[in-house]
Enzyme design. Structure first.
Site, PDB file in Angstrom:
ATOM      1  N   VAL A   1      49.014  35.242  33.605  1.00  0.00           N
ATOM      2  CA  VAL A   1      48.499  34.479  34.741  1.00  0.00           C
ATOM      3  C   VAL A   1      48.080  35.472  35.818  1.00  0.00           C
ATOM      4  CG1 VAL A   1      49.051  32.782  36.528  1.00  0.00           C
ATOM      5  CG2 VAL A   1      50.003  32.530  34.227  1.00  0.00           C
ATOM      6  N   CYS A   2      46.784  35.492  36.149  1.00  0.00           N
ATOM      7  CA  CYS A   2      46.301  36.450  37.140  1.00  0.00           C
ATOM      8  C   CYS A   2      46.372  35.839  38.524  1.00  0.00           C
ATOM      9  CB  CYS A   2      44.866  36.843  36.831  1.00  0.00           C
ATOM     10  SG  CYS A   2      44.792  37.930  35.435  1.00  0.00           S
ATOM     11  N   LEU A   3      47.332  36.317  39.299  1.00  0.00           N
ATOM     12  CA  LEU A   3      47.587  35.731  40.598  1.00  0.00           C
ATOM     13  C   LEU A   3      48.166  36.839  41.481  1.00  0.00           C
ATOM     14  CD1 LEU A   3      47.396  32.802  41.669  1.00  0.00           C
ATOM     15  CD2 LEU A   3      49.804  32.551  41.125  1.00  0.00           C
TER      16      LEU A   3
ATOM     17  N   ASN B   1      41.487  32.907  35.262  1.00  0.00           N
ATOM     18  CA  ASN B   1      42.747  33.544  35.637  1.00  0.00           C
ATOM     19  C   ASN B   1      43.909  33.230  34.700  1.00  0.00           C
ATOM     20  OD1 ASN B   1      40.993  33.253  38.019  1.00  0.00           O
ATOM     21  ND2 ASN B   1      42.618  34.417  39.012  1.00  0.00           N
TER      22      ASN B   1
END
Lengths: 300, 85
Positions: free
Chosen positions: A137-139, A130
């Protein structure tokens, strides 16, 4: 079950490749870097609510600091917040310094902050499924991933705590479609790679600041004193892994990147950093920081 | 002894009756106002949702306006409905 996984993998593939597609459109800058606090081009003035909320968020972190999370507001622009997450013990990230730049939008907290991960060895290392090499930032709460979206009841500390929870014991399984190892031992090998890169990039690289990041002095001080505390841990990890030197590893999530294990070299860098820090501390000068350093020495 | 009151001044205080101290969106005290307002009171009222969560009206309206579909309470993510009690 399998169908769902593939759908997610495709979605992720699509979102990664969408970037390339966007390059051709006229306003690709806006769309491509919407997540990126350093390139989004947003210079709107904060609403009164936003500037009060940013201060409150920071104050709350200062009053009750979450373990392993260090935050400093930007001196010249209140919209920016600098944060370092120290890798949690018993994870491949342990003792590493992971630097994030946050930017609050003009109508924060209606919209979430934008976050960029900075400890990437200048865009060469993907530290987590992520945490992309380019800093994305993969969130889900940041709007860069599927799942529960942002709510204005959340704050800067919740964002950082969510990122900290991504950096867990077995980050291999964070990747959709990888809830089972492709080959037995993959998750462990991925951890070994991350442990090496943590020491090389997130410890040595951050202390040497080889990528010339503008890290606020308060955070640099924190890294230096934490480095000295963790020094034995770092060198022990190096010595335990010396025999993997020379092996090559390809990151299953990082395209064609990977690394040559070189713990011998890391060990030398660690020693140099320590002796430089000790020299710096022993110089009897009346800097305003000497008090802080004195008390740190007592703690050690 | 006889006391003659020549003059008196009445003082009253008021307080919002809410189940929380701070607005979950701006995090300012309910007895104050939202950061966009100058004075607390009727100009910066509180509103309640059917989920029983409470916010400055100005704060929750801004949030709801930013959510064209799926309007949820910021605290509990239940569908937001004003509680007109």
């Amino acid at each position: 079950m399998c169908v769902v996984c593939h759908l997610f993998t495709n979605l992720k593939w699509f979102s990664q490749n969408l970037d390339i597609v966007d390059m051709t459109s006229s306003n690709h800058l806006d769309i491509k870097y919407q997540w990126d606090p350093s390139r989004d081009g947003d210079s709107a003035i904060l609403t009164p609510t936003a500037s009060v909320r940013i201060k409150r968020d920071l104050l709350e972190i200062f009053k009750d600091p979450p373990p392993g999370i260090y935050v400093v507001g930007d001196e010249s622009d209140i919209r920016y917040v600098h944060a370092i997450i120290v890798g949690v013990m018993d994870t491949p990230y342990e003792g590493g310094f992971f630097y994030f730049l946050l930017k609050c939008p003009a109508d924060y907290p209606i919209l979430p902050p934008k976050v960029k991960f900075m400890t990437t060895d200048a865009g060469r290392v993907r530290f987590n499924p992520n945490l992309y090499k380019n800093g994305k930032v993969c969130l889900s709460i940041l709007g860069t991933w599927t799942g529960p979206a942002w709510s204005p009841a959340q704050q800067i500390s919740t964002v950082l705590l969510s990122i900290q929870s991504l950096m867990n014991e077995k980050p291999y399984y964070n990747e959709p479609g990888y809830d089972r190892e492709r080959t037995p031992g993959d998750a462990k090998r991925y951890n070994e790679y991350l442990r090496h890169e943590t020491l090389r990039v997130a410890v040595c690289g951050m202390l040497e600041n080889e990528c010339h990041l503008s890290i606020p002095p308060q955070l640099v001080e924190m890294m230096e004193s934490t480095f000295l505390q963790f020094f034995d841990l770092y060198t022990e990890t190096c010595r335990d892994n010396l025999r993997s030197d020379g092996e090559f590893y390809i990151d299953p999530f990082g395209g064609n990147t990977g690394c040559n294990f070189e713990y011998t070299k890391i060990l030398e860098r660690l020693e140099t950093i320590r002796s430089n820090l000790q020299k710096k501390q022993n110089i009897p000068v009346s800097l305003p920081f000497t008090d802080g350093e004195g008390s740190d020495e007592k703690d050690v | 002894m006889k006391v003659t009151i020549k003059k008196w001044t009445g003082v009253a205080t008021w307080k919002w009756v809410a189940n929380d101290d701070n607005c979950g969106i701006c995090r300012m005290a309910f007895d104050g106002c939202c950061p966009d307002c100058k004075l607390p009171g009727d100009d910066c009222p509180l509103v309640w949702g059917q989920c029983s969560h409470c916010f400055h009206m100005h704060c929750i309206v801004k949030w709801l306006q930013s959510q064209p579909v799926n309007q949820q309470c910021p605290m509990c993510r239940q569908e937001w409905k004003f509680n007109n009690k």
